[in-house]
Scaffold this motif. Structure first.
Motif, PDB file in Angstrom:
ATOM      1  N   LEU A  43       0.824  -1.209   0.000  1.00 24.42           N
ATOM      2  CA  LEU A  43       0.000   0.000   0.000  1.00 24.42           C
ATOM      3  C   LEU A  43       0.856   1.255   0.000  1.00 24.42           C
ATOM      4  O   LEU A  43       0.590   2.197  -0.760  1.00 24.42           O
ATOM      5  CB  LEU A  43      -0.922   0.000   1.221  1.00 24.42           C
ATOM      6  N   CYS A  44       1.895   1.284   0.840  1.00 23.14           N
ATOM      7  CA  CYS A  44       2.781   2.453   0.905  1.00 23.14           C
ATOM      8  C   CYS A  44       3.472   2.687  -0.433  1.00 23.14           C
ATOM      9  O   CYS A  44       3.502   3.818  -0.942  1.00 23.14           O
ATOM     10  CB  CYS A  44       3.828   2.256   2.007  1.00 23.14           C
ATOM     11  N   ALA A  45       4.045   1.618  -0.983  1.00 24.46           N
ATOM     12  CA  ALA A  45       4.780   1.750  -2.238  1.00 24.46           C
ATOM     13  C   ALA A  45       3.852   2.120  -3.384  1.00 24.46           C
ATOM     14  O   ALA A  45       4.171   2.996  -4.205  1.00 24.46           O
ATOM     15  CB  ALA A  45       5.525   0.450  -2.544  1.00 24.46           C
ATOM     16  N   LEU A  46       2.689   1.465  -3.457  1.00 25.04           N
ATOM     17  CA  LEU A  46       1.750   1.747  -4.548  1.00 25.04           C
ATOM     18  C   LEU A  46       1.229   3.179  -4.462  1.00 25.04           C
ATOM     19  O   LEU A  46       1.058   3.846  -5.491  1.00 25.04           O
ATOM     20  CB  LEU A  46       0.588   0.768  -4.502  1.00 25.04           C
ATOM     21  N   SER A  47       1.000   3.651  -3.243  1.00 22.96           N
ATOM     22  CA  SER A  47       0.552   5.037  -3.072  1.00 22.96           C
ATOM     23  C   SER A  47       1.583   6.008  -3.630  1.00 22.96           C
ATOM     24  O   SER A  47       1.249   6.971  -4.322  1.00 22.96           O
ATOM     25  CB  SER A  47       0.311   5.333  -1.588  1.00 22.96           C
ATOM     26  N   ASP A  48       2.862   5.750  -3.325  1.00 22.27           N
ATOM     27  CA  ASP A  48       3.932   6.602  -3.842  1.00 22.27           C
ATOM     28  C   ASP A  48       4.005   6.533  -5.362  1.00 22.27           C
ATOM     29  O   ASP A  48       4.189   7.544  -6.043  1.00 22.27           O
ATOM     30  CB  ASP A  48       5.271   6.203  -3.233  1.00 22.27           C
ATOM     31  N   VAL A  49       3.893   5.320  -5.903  1.00 20.57           N
ATOM     32  CA  VAL A  49       3.964   5.142  -7.358  1.00 20.57           C
ATOM     33  C   VAL A  49       2.879   5.971  -8.044  1.00 20.57           C
ATOM     34  O   VAL A  49       3.139   6.677  -9.025  1.00 20.57           O
ATOM     35  CB  VAL A  49       3.806   3.651  -7.726  1.00 20.57           C
ATOM     36  N   VAL A  50       1.658   5.911  -7.514  1.00 20.84           N
ATOM     37  CA  VAL A  50       0.536   6.628  -8.114  1.00 20.84           C
ATOM     38  C   VAL A  50       0.689   8.138  -7.949  1.00 20.84           C
ATOM     39  O   VAL A  50       0.502   8.915  -8.896  1.00 20.84           O
ATOM     40  CB  VAL A  50      -0.799   6.154  -7.490  1.00 20.84           C
ATOM     41  N   ALA A 155      13.252   3.840  -4.930  1.00 16.95           N
ATOM     42  CA  ALA A 155      13.512   4.309  -3.565  1.00 16.95           C
ATOM     43  C   ALA A 155      12.344   3.964  -2.653  1.00 16.95           C
ATOM     44  O   ALA A 155      12.534   3.487  -1.525  1.00 16.95           O
ATOM     45  CB  ALA A 155      13.750   5.817  -3.564  1.00 16.95           C
ATOM     46  N   SER A 156      11.128   4.199  -3.119  1.00 18.89           N
ATOM     47  CA  SER A 156       9.944   3.923  -2.318  1.00 18.89           C
ATOM     48  C   SER A 156       9.814   2.430  -2.020  1.00 18.89           C
ATOM     49  O   SER A 156       9.623   2.027  -0.873  1.00 18.89           O
ATOM     50  CB  SER A 156       8.692   4.423  -3.042  1.00 18.89           C
ATOM     51  N   VAL A 157       9.925   1.614  -3.041  1.00 18.88           N
ATOM     52  CA  VAL A 157       9.757   0.164  -2.875  1.00 18.88           C
ATOM     53  C   VAL A 157      10.829  -0.406  -1.945  1.00 18.88           C
ATOM     54  O   VAL A 157      10.520  -1.186  -1.031  1.00 18.88           O
ATOM     55  CB  VAL A 157       9.794  -0.546  -4.239  1.00 18.88           C
ATOM     56  N   THR A 158      12.079  -0.015  -2.150  1.00 23.20           N
ATOM     57  CA  THR A 158      13.162  -0.568  -1.329  1.00 23.20           C
ATOM     58  C   THR A 158      13.086  -0.089   0.114  1.00 23.20           C
ATOM     59  O   THR A 158      13.336  -0.858   1.049  1.00 23.20           O
ATOM     60  CB  THR A 158      14.538  -0.208  -1.911  1.00 23.20           C
ATOM     61  N   TRP A 159      12.728   1.186   0.321  1.00 23.10           N
ATOM     62  CA  TRP A 159      12.660   1.697   1.693  1.00 23.10           C
ATOM     63  C   TRP A 159      11.567   1.010   2.497  1.00 23.10           C
ATOM     64  O   TRP A 159      11.794   0.528   3.603  1.00 23.10           O
ATOM     65  CB  TRP A 159      12.439   3.211   1.695  1.00 23.10           C
ATOM     66  N   PHE A 160      10.344   0.973   1.953  1.00 24.32           N
ATOM     67  CA  PHE A 160       9.234   0.392   2.700  1.00 24.32           C
ATOM     68  C   PHE A 160       9.420  -1.112   2.908  1.00 24.32           C
ATOM     69  O   PHE A 160       9.033  -1.660   3.942  1.00 24.32           O
ATOM     70  CB  PHE A 160       7.909   0.687   2.005  1.00 24.32           C
ATOM     71  N   THR A 161      10.008  -1.778   1.930  1.00 22.36           N
ATOM     72  CA  THR A 161      10.285  -3.213   2.088  1.00 22.36           C
ATOM     73  C   THR A 161      11.296  -3.445   3.201  1.00 22.36           C
ATOM     74  O   THR A 161      11.119  -4.328   4.056  1.00 22.36           O
ATOM     75  CB  THR A 161      10.806  -3.805   0.772  1.00 22.36           C
ATOM     76  N   ALA A 162      12.369  -2.652   3.196  1.00 24.86           N
ATOM     77  CA  ALA A 162      13.405  -2.797   4.221  1.00 24.86           C
ATOM     78  C   ALA A 162      12.863  -2.487   5.609  1.00 24.86           C
ATOM     79  O   ALA A 162      13.146  -3.191   6.585  1.00 24.86           O
ATOM     80  CB  ALA A 162      14.594  -1.890   3.903  1.00 24.86           C
ATOM     81  N   LEU A 163      12.071  -1.414   5.716  1.00 22.71           N
ATOM     82  CA  LEU A 163      11.526  -1.038   7.014  1.00 22.71           C
ATOM     83  C   LEU A 163      10.508  -2.063   7.514  1.00 22.71           C
ATOM     84  O   LEU A 163      10.555  -2.490   8.675  1.00 22.71           O
ATOM     85  CB  LEU A 163      10.858   0.338   6.918  1.00 22.71           C
ATOM     86  N   GLY A 164       9.606  -2.477   6.642  1.00 29.94           N
ATOM     87  CA  GLY A 164       8.565  -3.407   7.048  1.00 29.94           C
ATOM     88  C   GLY A 164       9.103  -4.753   7.476  1.00 29.94           C
ATOM     89  O   GLY A 164       8.760  -5.275   8.546  1.00 29.94           O
TER      90      GLY A 164
END
Length: 202
Positions: A43-50, A155-164
């Motif tokens: 959800l976080c990554a997709l929101s950023d992508v959109v 950046a968005s995908v890697t950050w949220f994946t790493a944090l989660g």
């Protein structure tokens, strides 16, 4: 040239996303208990992508052209953050409540996604960031702007994946109730500060 633009977008994205905020704080807490991490990261990554795509396409100009939108997001987001922060503060003051909230399945996927969506989409600072990122991306021209956009998406995908998923490694530390109280206290400070800042900061 394209690769350097992608790297620039990547570094800019990390710098913006990695800042301590409500979205990251909530994902951190969910990641520690390993609850709904995949859907929340998506959800976080997709929101950023959109949102970034919309900014690159110039839709961010609509945000600037219709100030009431930011006012609604400011007051709605501010009230939500303060309320969430006060709940975290309450947990921090009550050891049994903080631990119960962390160890029981009292939050289903739907409510978790709704909370994350509110923390993400009711943040007016997010829209202002998107306007800036869209302007930077478009400054590189119609073709090269997509390389910059690609870097932001990575950046968005890697950050949220790493944090989660990375925060799950902290689970042994949070076997103690006191650790949950400290985390809830920090989350309360972040949420309330951001909420009050939104309402009073204009």
């Amino acid at each position: 040239m394209p690769l350097s633009l992608a790297v620039a977008g990547l570094l800019t994205g990390w710098a913006l996303i990695a800042a301590v905020g409500a979205q990251n704080a909530y994902l951190l807490r969910q990641g520690i208990v390993r609850r709904h991490v995949g859907p929340l990261v998506a959800l976080c990554a997709l929101s950023d992508v959109v949102l970034i795509l919309a900014a690159v396409l110039g839709i961010g100009a609509l945000v600037e052209a219709w100030p009431p939108f930011l006012q609604v997001a400011r007051w709605g987001g501010g009230a939500f953050l303060v309320a969430y922060g006060l709940l975290a503060a309450r947990r921090a003051l009550r050891e049994e409540e903080s631990l119960r909230a962390a160890t029981t399945a009292d939050r289903g996927l739907g409510p978790a996604l709704a909370t994350m969506a509110a923390l993400t989409w009711l943040n007016p600072h997010l829209y202002l960031d998107m306007v800036v990122l869209g302007a930077i991306a478009n400054s590189h021209g119609p073709g090269d702007r997509w390389w910059y956009y690609a870097g932001l998406v990575v950046a968005s995908v890697t950050w949220f994946t790493a944090l989660g998923y990375g925060s799950g490694r902290l689970q042994p530390l949070f076997a103690r109730p006191r650790a949950w109280q400290v985390l809830d206290a920090l989350i309360a400070v972040v949420m309330v500060s951001l909420g009050v800042g939104l309402v009073l900061g204009g």
